[in-house]
Design an enzyme around this catalytic site. Structure first.
Site, PDB file in Angstrom:
ATOM      1  N   LYS A 220      -5.849 -30.837   1.335  1.00 35.13           N
ATOM      2  CA  LYS A 220      -5.744 -29.926   2.431  1.00 35.13           C
ATOM      3  C   LYS A 220      -5.135 -30.731   3.793  1.00 35.13           C
ATOM      4  CE  LYS A 220      -6.366 -26.545   5.576  1.00 35.13           C
ATOM      5  NZ  LYS A 220      -5.929 -25.430   5.355  1.00 35.13           N
TER       6      LYS A 220
ATOM      7  N   LYS B 290      -5.561 -30.236  15.252  1.00 33.16           N
ATOM      8  CA  LYS B 290      -7.096 -30.915  14.792  1.00 33.16           C
ATOM      9  C   LYS B 290      -6.897 -31.542  13.520  1.00 33.16           C
ATOM     10  CE  LYS B 290      -9.599 -28.443  12.433  1.00 33.16           C
ATOM     11  NZ  LYS B 290      -9.979 -28.201  11.247  1.00 33.16           N
TER      12      LYS B 290
END
Length: 309
Positions: A170, A238
């Protein structure tokens, strides 16, 4: 088999709804109960806390914003981890850094709870249409235990290896997405500054090998100036930050990403944090003098303005 779902934001709410569409009853929790209301009824009940939810379920999905939110839900005052049954399975779909994922996998193992890190690729429309991709870090037996559930929410499952490898993949995927979007936005801004219309830029670039295919889906947002979030910019920033943390931990240099994540941070400071991450174009192009991007301006005038800047 009782299923729990914690975290009902843009992605989690759609993922939970797809589980229900396949006939699964859920026990759900979200800090803001209003977000859970569409899921409540014959196939959905609300729990007052993660701890109370855990006592009722055999498999628990979490889809939370960042590592701190996952840690609070799992290990906080009303956390679920001490209340899951032995041999229960926790599937964390949140985007977190690999070292954090390995840490919580160890916490789960100490409590005889099986753990799977299974973050997803895909924005809100893909979540709604059950077209997500799951990147799964797990023991093979644990993956098989939940495979049918993952297929209720996705059209692809990739077993990346053991704990933390799903989170690792990811990080790589979102690093590429964030850099591609920022680079394309910069290219559009330059092209317009040099006097090329946005239409010509889009028509010319979107089908070339120089542009990531996903950018086609961002054209309407940029053309219409409507940046309703499919993937909020603050969460892209983030994830890119977590990629840089992971790079630091593993001794890898990623200088391009370090710059790009700060561009997203500046866009957040400019008020774009809750908009779709494609709004980075708006942020970068705003610095241009309007006369530069005026299609009626002459090329020499544009050159003079650029030189003056």
């Amino acid at each position: 088999m009782k299923i729990g779902f914690i975290g009902l934001g843009i992605m989690g709410s759609r993922m939970a709804a797809n589980l229900q569409k396949h006939g699964h009853s859920l026990v759900v929790f979200n800090r803001t109960r209003a977000k859970a209301e569409p899921l409540l009824g014959p196939c959905g009940t609300f729990s007052d806390s993660p701890a109370k939810l855990a006592e009722q379920v055999d498999i628990l999905f979490t889809m939370l914003a960042h590592p701190a939110a996952v840690e609070e839900a799992a290990l906080g005052a009303n956390g679920f981890l001490d209340h899951l049954k032995p041999n229960a399975l926790w599937v964390d779909c949140s985007s977190v850094n690999p070292s954090f994922s390995k840490k919580i996998a160890a916490e789960a193992a100490r409590r005889k709870v099986h753990f799977v890190d299974a973050p997803v690729t895909g924005s809100a429309p893909a979540a709604a249409e059950a077209k997500l991709v799951f990147w799964v870090g797990a023991d093979p037996a644990d993956l098989e235990r939940i495979r049918s559930l993952l297929l209720c929410m996705s059209n692809k499952i990739v077993h990346t290896g053991g704990h933390g490898t799903g989170a690792s993949m990811k990080m790589v995927v979102n690093l590429l997405l964030g850099n591609a979007m920022a680079s394309f936005a910069e290219g559009l801004a330059l092209g317009e500054g040099l006097g090329i219309s946005r239409k010509v830029l889009f028509d010319s670039l979107l089908d070339t090998p120089t542009v990531a295919p996903f950018l086609k889906s961002k054209r309407a947002k940029i053309d219409n100036g409507n940046y309703e979030a499919e993937f909020p910019l603050r969460w892209m920033q983030k994830d890119m930050h977590l990629a840089t943390v992971s790079a630091y931990e593993s001794g890898v240099a990623i200088p391009v990403t370090n710059v790009a994540k700060e561009i997203y941070r500046l866009a957040m400071r400019d008020g774009h944090d809750t908009e779709d991450f494609s709004v980075v174009y708006e942020y970068l192009s705003k610095a241009l003098d309007p006369a530069i991007v005026d299609e009626e301006s002459s090329a020499p005038a544009k050159a003079q303005l650029l030189q003056a800047r």
